[in-house]
Design a protein around this motif. Structure first.
Motif, PDB file in Angstrom:
ATOM      1  N   ARG A 152      71.004  26.004  64.066  1.00 46.95           N
ATOM      2  CA  ARG A 152      70.095  27.163  64.081  1.00 46.95           C
ATOM      3  C   ARG A 152      70.867  28.388  64.559  1.00 46.95           C
ATOM      4  O   ARG A 152      71.753  28.265  65.415  1.00 46.95           O
ATOM      5  CB  ARG A 152      68.944  26.904  65.085  1.00 46.95           C
ATOM      6  N   GLY A 153      70.514  29.528  64.037  1.00 48.72           N
ATOM      7  CA  GLY A 153      71.139  30.774  64.508  1.00 48.72           C
ATOM      8  C   GLY A 153      70.873  30.955  65.995  1.00 48.72           C
ATOM      9  O   GLY A 153      69.855  30.496  66.499  1.00 48.72           O
ATOM     10  N   MET A 170      81.619  31.734  63.721  1.00 47.01           N
ATOM     11  CA  MET A 170      81.291  32.501  62.503  1.00 47.01           C
ATOM     12  C   MET A 170      81.135  31.541  61.310  1.00 47.01           C
ATOM     13  O   MET A 170      80.209  31.660  60.505  1.00 47.01           O
ATOM     14  CB  MET A 170      82.437  33.495  62.236  1.00 47.01           C
ATOM     15  N   MET A 171      82.041  30.548  61.227  1.00 44.87           N
ATOM     16  CA  MET A 171      81.993  29.598  60.104  1.00 44.87           C
ATOM     17  C   MET A 171      80.757  28.712  60.211  1.00 44.87           C
ATOM     18  O   MET A 171      80.059  28.488  59.226  1.00 44.87           O
ATOM     19  CB  MET A 171      83.285  28.760  60.067  1.00 44.87           C
ATOM     20  N   ALA A 172      80.449  28.240  61.415  1.00 47.02           N
ATOM     21  CA  ALA A 172      79.256  27.383  61.581  1.00 47.02           C
ATOM     22  C   ALA A 172      77.993  28.178  61.259  1.00 47.02           C
ATOM     23  O   ALA A 172      77.083  27.704  60.573  1.00 47.02           O
ATOM     24  CB  ALA A 172      79.207  26.847  63.005  1.00 47.02           C
ATOM     25  N   ALA A 173      77.969  29.435  61.714  1.00 45.01           N
ATOM     26  CA  ALA A 173      76.751  30.263  61.553  1.00 45.01           C
ATOM     27  C   ALA A 173      76.492  30.631  60.097  1.00 45.01           C
ATOM     28  O   ALA A 173      75.359  30.917  59.702  1.00 45.01           O
ATOM     29  CB  ALA A 173      76.887  31.532  62.386  1.00 45.01           C
ATOM     30  N   ALA A 174      77.548  30.581  59.272  1.00 37.35           N
ATOM     31  CA  ALA A 174      77.412  31.002  57.860  1.00 37.35           C
ATOM     32  C   ALA A 174      76.380  30.142  57.132  1.00 37.35           C
ATOM     33  O   ALA A 174      75.703  30.611  56.206  1.00 37.35           O
ATOM     34  CB  ALA A 174      78.762  30.924  57.159  1.00 37.35           C
ATOM     35  N   LEU A 175      76.231  28.857  57.565  1.00 35.24           N
ATOM     36  CA  LEU A 175      75.277  27.939  56.904  1.00 35.24           C
ATOM     37  C   LEU A 175      74.134  27.545  57.837  1.00 35.24           C
ATOM     38  O   LEU A 175      73.389  26.615  57.545  1.00 35.24           O
ATOM     39  CB  LEU A 175      76.015  26.672  56.432  1.00 35.24           C
ATOM     40  N   LYS A 179      69.607  33.857  62.110  1.00 34.52           N
ATOM     41  CA  LYS A 179      70.673  34.807  62.451  1.00 34.52           C
ATOM     42  C   LYS A 179      71.399  34.390  63.726  1.00 34.52           C
ATOM     43  O   LYS A 179      70.791  33.959  64.698  1.00 34.52           O
ATOM     44  CB  LYS A 179      70.045  36.195  62.666  1.00 34.52           C
ATOM     45  N   THR A 180      72.718  34.512  63.691  1.00 30.36           N
ATOM     46  CA  THR A 180      73.555  34.304  64.887  1.00 30.36           C
ATOM     47  C   THR A 180      74.168  35.639  65.249  1.00 30.36           C
ATOM     48  O   THR A 180      74.638  36.367  64.370  1.00 30.36           O
ATOM     49  CB  THR A 180      74.660  33.275  64.603  1.00 30.36           C
ATOM     50  N   VAL A 181      74.116  35.959  66.561  1.00 33.11           N
ATOM     51  CA  VAL A 181      74.785  37.165  67.054  1.00 33.11           C
ATOM     52  C   VAL A 181      75.858  36.727  68.050  1.00 33.11           C
ATOM     53  O   VAL A 181      75.578  36.005  69.001  1.00 33.11           O
ATOM     54  CB  VAL A 181      73.781  38.114  67.746  1.00 33.11           C
ATOM     55  N   ILE A 182      77.103  37.112  67.779  1.00 31.14           N
ATOM     56  CA  ILE A 182      78.202  36.807  68.712  1.00 31.14           C
ATOM     57  C   ILE A 182      78.502  38.083  69.490  1.00 31.14           C
ATOM     58  O   ILE A 182      78.829  39.120  68.882  1.00 31.14           O
ATOM     59  CB  ILE A 182      79.481  36.369  67.973  1.00 31.14           C
ATOM     60  N   GLY A 217      72.566  33.199  58.275  1.00 36.30           N
ATOM     61  CA  GLY A 217      72.898  31.950  57.572  1.00 36.30           C
ATOM     62  C   GLY A 217      72.306  31.930  56.177  1.00 36.30           C
ATOM     63  O   GLY A 217      71.257  32.521  55.924  1.00 36.30           O
ATOM     64  N   VAL A 218      73.008  31.281  55.250  1.00 37.49           N
ATOM     65  CA  VAL A 218      72.509  31.083  53.879  1.00 37.49           C
ATOM     66  C   VAL A 218      72.472  29.579  53.614  1.00 37.49           C
ATOM     67  O   VAL A 218      73.021  28.792  54.392  1.00 37.49           O
ATOM     68  CB  VAL A 218      73.410  31.794  52.841  1.00 37.49           C
ATOM     69  N   SER A 219      71.812  29.177  52.518  1.00 37.89           N
ATOM     70  CA  SER A 219      71.652  27.728  52.293  1.00 37.89           C
ATOM     71  C   SER A 219      72.909  27.111  51.675  1.00 37.89           C
ATOM     72  O   SER A 219      73.222  25.957  51.929  1.00 37.89           O
ATOM     73  CB  SER A 219      70.450  27.472  51.382  1.00 37.89           C
ATOM     74  N   ARG A 220      73.641  27.881  50.883  1.00 38.78           N
ATOM     75  CA  ARG A 220      74.885  27.292  50.352  1.00 38.78           C
ATOM     76  C   ARG A 220      75.902  28.390  50.090  1.00 38.78           C
ATOM     77  O   ARG A 220      75.546  29.572  50.023  1.00 38.78           O
ATOM     78  CB  ARG A 220      74.600  26.476  49.076  1.00 38.78           C
ATOM     79  N   LEU A 221      77.149  27.999  49.979  1.00 36.43           N
ATOM     80  CA  LEU A 221      78.236  28.957  49.734  1.00 36.43           C
ATOM     81  C   LEU A 221      79.011  28.521  48.496  1.00 36.43           C
ATOM     82  O   LEU A 221      78.959  27.339  48.113  1.00 36.43           O
ATOM     83  CB  LEU A 221      79.169  28.996  50.953  1.00 36.43           C
TER      84      LEU A 221
END
Ligand code: EPZ
Length: 417
Positions: A152-153, A170-175, A179-182, A217-221
């Motif tokens: 979860r973000g 950043m890579m984990a948050a992409a999927l 929303k993730t805020v660093i 986050g998006v569902s797929r890349l």
């Protein structure tokens, strides 16, 4: 084992081309784990660390090969989620597979990286971030086991702007969902390059390069297509080599915007640094002037250039104070420089360097990647011959350095123990 034999005293002259940035290529290769399909990464340097990362990804089920300087990765069949000790122990950057594996497979098992020559280098901040995103973490016989049904973000604040920690999250948050805020994110150009590569996959990231990064986050890349930025530390290393030898070197395929703090510092030593359309022309002074420096997170003076600057200051006019604030033990090169006649006193994280007229060549021992580079810089200006042992450290981060130096007129050859 290989050695480098250098006869000092030659002023470097000519042109050198910079390769792709090791510390950008490594996280971008790991990011390929996030999506099935064929990924293409350009301007990847031929380095030991790159082939180690390639072996690690292959171990996880990816297809990997390097065609000239393009890495081709097929991550359709990534099933294995464990990074073995024998690979992680040779390259700490292996921890960069944690985030992508967690996001893609919901679990990851990576040997806890041991310390290295320059410090303990824990990954507690990486793990704190994963936990905030809903992952559970256990430590089993030296392995970190991370799992999460669905990430979860989250709002993540780093005590220290960790480079690979920022990249992992950043890579984990992409999927992840949401929303993730660093906050207090690392601002290094390699972090920005990873964000650009992730965006080429369809990731939604804003703020990379600033202290606050937002990832939706998006569902797929989709498979990535990216060209790696030039290596700013290789560039800085050749600048220092030109500076200490009073040489005149044209450096091509570099990005000066990533080197503001290094360029300003080297100008203070008396170097002339003239930007060109295709790079930069650097001219060393007759004798460098002493300068003080303190390593800081980007955009401050980079810790990866500390040893190379110190080598230059060993023969500077005057006394320099160089402080290392990032790593607790990044003065391994000092004992070796002293064997060449350098006058350096260490107090905690501060080194006081009194410039001497000339260093003397000697048998030297490389201990870590950038310490090896500083011994080369020193040996290039020293009187007589130096033999640098254990240069496998060097081969991790510099591609064909003796060929590039020889093309600049240095008297250097690769020898055998
Ligand atoms: C990256 O290492 C680079 N490596 C290093 O380059 C570089 O020296 C370093 O950043 C600093 O710029 C790669 O990018 C592969 P950090 P990293 O996490 O990410 C502490 C080279 O020569 N910390 O930014 O491992 C840590 O101990 C290499 O190419 C924690 O305490 O560095 C250090 O004191 C050497 N907990 C400081 O933060 C954590 O969870 C900065 O480390 C993470 C880090």
């Amino acid at each position: 084992m290989d050695t480098l034999v250098i006869k000092g005293g030659k002023r470097l002259k000519g042109t050198v081309e910079i390769g792709g940035a090791k510390n950008a290529a490594l996280p971008i290769m790991a990011a390929a784990l996030l999506a099935p399909g064929e990924h293409r990464i350009g301007n990847v340097p031929h380095l030991r660390d790159i082939s180690t990362m390639g072996r690690l990804l292959a171990n996880l089920g990816a297809g990997f090969h390097l065609e000239s300087n393009t890495a081709l990765l097929d991550c359709s069949k990534v099933k294995n989620y464990a990074a073995p000790y024998e690979l992680v122990s040779t390259m700490r950057a292996s921890v960069l597979v944690l985030g992508p594996l967690l996001a893609r497979l919901g679990k990851a098992k990576v040997s806890l990286p041991g310390g290295c020559a320059i410090g303990a280098r824990p990954i507690n901040l990486h793990l704190m971030g994963f936990e905030k995103m809903g992952a559970s973490i256990t430590l089993e016989s030296g392995y970190i086991f991370v799992k999460a049904k669905k990430l979860r973000g989250a709002q993540i604040n780093f005590d220290i702007p960790t480079v690979t920690g920022t990249e992992n999250i950043m890579m984990a948050a992409a999927l992840a969902e949401g929303k993730t805020v660093i906050e207090n994110a690392a601002r290094e150009p390699e972090v920005v390059d990873l964000a650009d590569a992730l965006k080429s996959m369809g990731a939604r990231i804003i703020g990379a390069g600033e202290s606050v990064i937002e990832i939706d986050g998006v569902s797929r890349l989709r498979p990535l297509r990216h060209e790696v930025i030039p290596d700013r530390i290789e560039t800085g290393t050749f600048m220092a080599a030109a500076g200490i030898t009073g040489g005149e070197v044209t450096i091509k395929r570099c990005n000066l915007q990533h080197l503001d703090s290094v360029i300003n510092k080297l100008k203070d030593t008396g170097m002339k640094i003239r930007p060109l359309k295709t790079g930069v022309k650097v001219t060393g002074p007759k004798r460098p002037a002493s300068v003080n420096a303190k390593t800081m997170p980007y955009p401050g003076f980079p810790t990866d250039m500390q040893a190379q600057l110190m080598a230059m200051m060993c023969v500077a006019e005057g006394t320099s104070v160089i402080s290392e604030s990032i790593f607790e033990n990044r003065f391994m090169h000092v004992a070796e420089l002293r064997r060449m006649g350098a006058d350096i006193i260490i107090e905690g994280g501060m080194a006081t360097v009194r410039g001497v007229r000339k260093l003397k060549g000697a048998p030297l021992m490389a201990t870590d990647l950038r310490a090896s580079a500083s011994l080369i810089v020193a040996a290039l200006a020293a009187e007589g011959e130096s033999t640098i042992h254990r240069i496998y450290h060097l081969d991790r981060g510099y591609e064909r350095i003796e060929e590039k130096l020889r093309k600049l007129g240095a008297d250097v050859r690769r020898g055998k123990e």
